[in-house]
Design an enzyme around this catalytic site. Structure first.
Site, mmCIF file in Angstrom:
data_model
loop_
_atom_site.group_PDB
_atom_site.id
_atom_site.type_symbol
_atom_site.label_atom_id
_atom_site.label_comp_id
_atom_site.label_asym_id
_atom_site.label_seq_id
_atom_site.Cartn_x
_atom_site.Cartn_y
_atom_site.Cartn_z
ATOM 1 N N ASP A 51 0.825 -1.200 0.000
ATOM 2 C CA ASP A 51 0.000 0.000 0.000
ATOM 3 C C ASP A 51 0.868 1.262 0.000
ATOM 4 O OD1 ASP A 51 0.895 -0.044 2.620
ATOM 5 O OD2 ASP A 51 -1.090 -0.168 3.534
ATOM 6 N N SER A 52 2.187 1.067 0.036
ATOM 7 C CA SER A 52 3.132 2.176 -0.133
ATOM 8 C C SER A 52 2.953 2.857 -1.487
ATOM 9 C CB SER A 52 4.570 1.674 0.012
ATOM 10 O OG SER A 52 4.793 0.534 -0.800
ATOM 11 N N ASP A 90 -0.963 -6.505 -0.218
ATOM 12 C CA ASP A 90 -1.013 -5.789 1.048
ATOM 13 C C ASP A 90 -2.459 -5.354 1.322
ATOM 14 O OD1 ASP A 90 -0.062 -4.597 3.323
ATOM 15 O OD2 ASP A 90 1.190 -3.108 2.310
ATOM 16 N N LYS A 119 -1.077 -9.581 3.181
ATOM 17 C CA LYS A 119 -0.331 -9.093 4.348
ATOM 18 C C LYS A 119 -1.260 -8.310 5.269
ATOM 19 C CE LYS A 119 2.768 -5.651 4.249
ATOM 20 N NZ LYS A 119 2.268 -4.748 5.339
ATOM 21 N N GLU A 121 -1.293 -6.020 8.970
ATOM 22 C CA GLU A 121 -0.530 -5.340 10.015
ATOM 23 C C GLU A 121 -1.169 -5.602 11.378
ATOM 24 O OE1 GLU A 121 0.278 -1.212 9.427
ATOM 25 O OE2 GLU A 121 1.021 -1.486 7.378
ATOM 26 N N GLU A 188 9.284 -4.466 10.981
ATOM 27 C CA GLU A 188 9.695 -3.154 10.481
ATOM 28 C C GLU A 188 10.074 -2.193 11.612
ATOM 29 O OE1 GLU A 188 8.167 0.552 7.640
ATOM 30 O OE2 GLU A 188 6.899 -1.228 7.865
#
Length: 270
Positions: A51-52, A90, A119, A121, A188
């Site tokens: 999502d960056s 993501d 993915k 978080e 991270e």
């Protein structure tokens, strides 16, 4: 013994990644389109459609406004360009706030793309969501430590693992994700000693980004590592190329040749 040579010759699977823990470092980069995915194909073990892209390609200040539609579109493009790496979608902010939403959105990701995993978080507080996905045959890559989707609630980007209490909390997160069925974990923005402690505490691979050398692999955002994204450079980013500088230099050559009517020459004319 190395599992594969520098050039990856066959499809990387979840089993491949599992076997690499403690044997061979895992290489992972982001990609958002077929063009760059094709360049990376056969050269990295994993591709994250991160999502960056919301920051790198849409010019947003953070990742939070990325949508499922965006992530699916870009994952389709990446899957069209790369056939060998294990490709991970993501899951964007808001797409897995509860088990029902998570299963529905991740199922859509599987149905509409060829991604092999998603993915998520979050640590122990998201373990129930990870389990709901893995119980429905959806592979999950966990993500702990500094988490961009927690930017506002955490009050900014904060490095984790600075003391034993926090390291122990991160280890609890990692173990909870492993128990829930995650096949690997992105770690991270943590101190290097925390990265090592987390890696030693679980039997699944860890993939570091700003987590030191002792994780089982590394991931970087391609536009960071190749010097295209210039708004800021995190401490953990090594620029392997001056991409923006190279583009500007060659764009200047092009515009100069056009202005001076040197391009197109006979060589480039029918």
């Amino acid at each position: 013994m190395s599992i594969h040579t520098d050039k990856i010759a066959k499809k990387v699977t979840l089993t491949t990644i599992a076997k690499m823990k403690g044997v061979e470092p895992i290489t992972m980069v982001t990609a958002y389109d077929a063009l760059f995915a094709k360049l990376f194909d056969g050269n990295v073990d994993m591709i994250l459609v991160g999502d960056s892209l919301n920051m790198s390609f849409l010019g947003k200040e953070d990742t939070l406004s990325a949508t499922m539609n965006q992530m699916i579109y870009h994952t389709q493009a990446v899957c069209n360009g790369a056939t060998l790496p294990l490709i991970v979608l993501d899951m964007p902010f808001g797409s897995y706030t509860n088990r029902e939403d998570a299963v529905r959105n991740a199922t859509r990701a599987y149905q509409e793309t060829n991604a092999q995993a998603v993915k998520i978080e979050g640590g122990k507080e998201r373990a129930n969501i990870v389990k709901a996905l893995t119980d429905n045959s959806i592979a999950v890559l966990g993500h702990i430590g500094l988490m961009p989707q927690f930017l506002r609630s955490d009050g900014g980007y904060k490095i984790r693992g600075k003391d034993k209490t926090d390291i122990d909390s991160l280890i609890e997160d990692a173990r909870a994700l492993e128990s829930a069925g995650a096949f690997a974990i992105v770690v991270e923005g943590v101190k290097s000693e925390a990265g090592k402690a987390i890696t030693d505490a679980v039997n699944i691979p860890t993939i570091g980004i700003g987590a030191g050398i002792d994780t089982d692999g590394q991931v970087l955002v391609w536009s960071d590592m190749f010097g295209f994204f210039e708004d800021f450079k995190p401490k953990f980013v090594k620029q392997y190329s001056k991409g923006a500088e190279i583009i500007r230099e060659n764009l200047d050559r092009y515009t100069t040749e056009v202005k001076e009517k040197k391009f197109p020459s006979k060589e480039f004319t029918y």
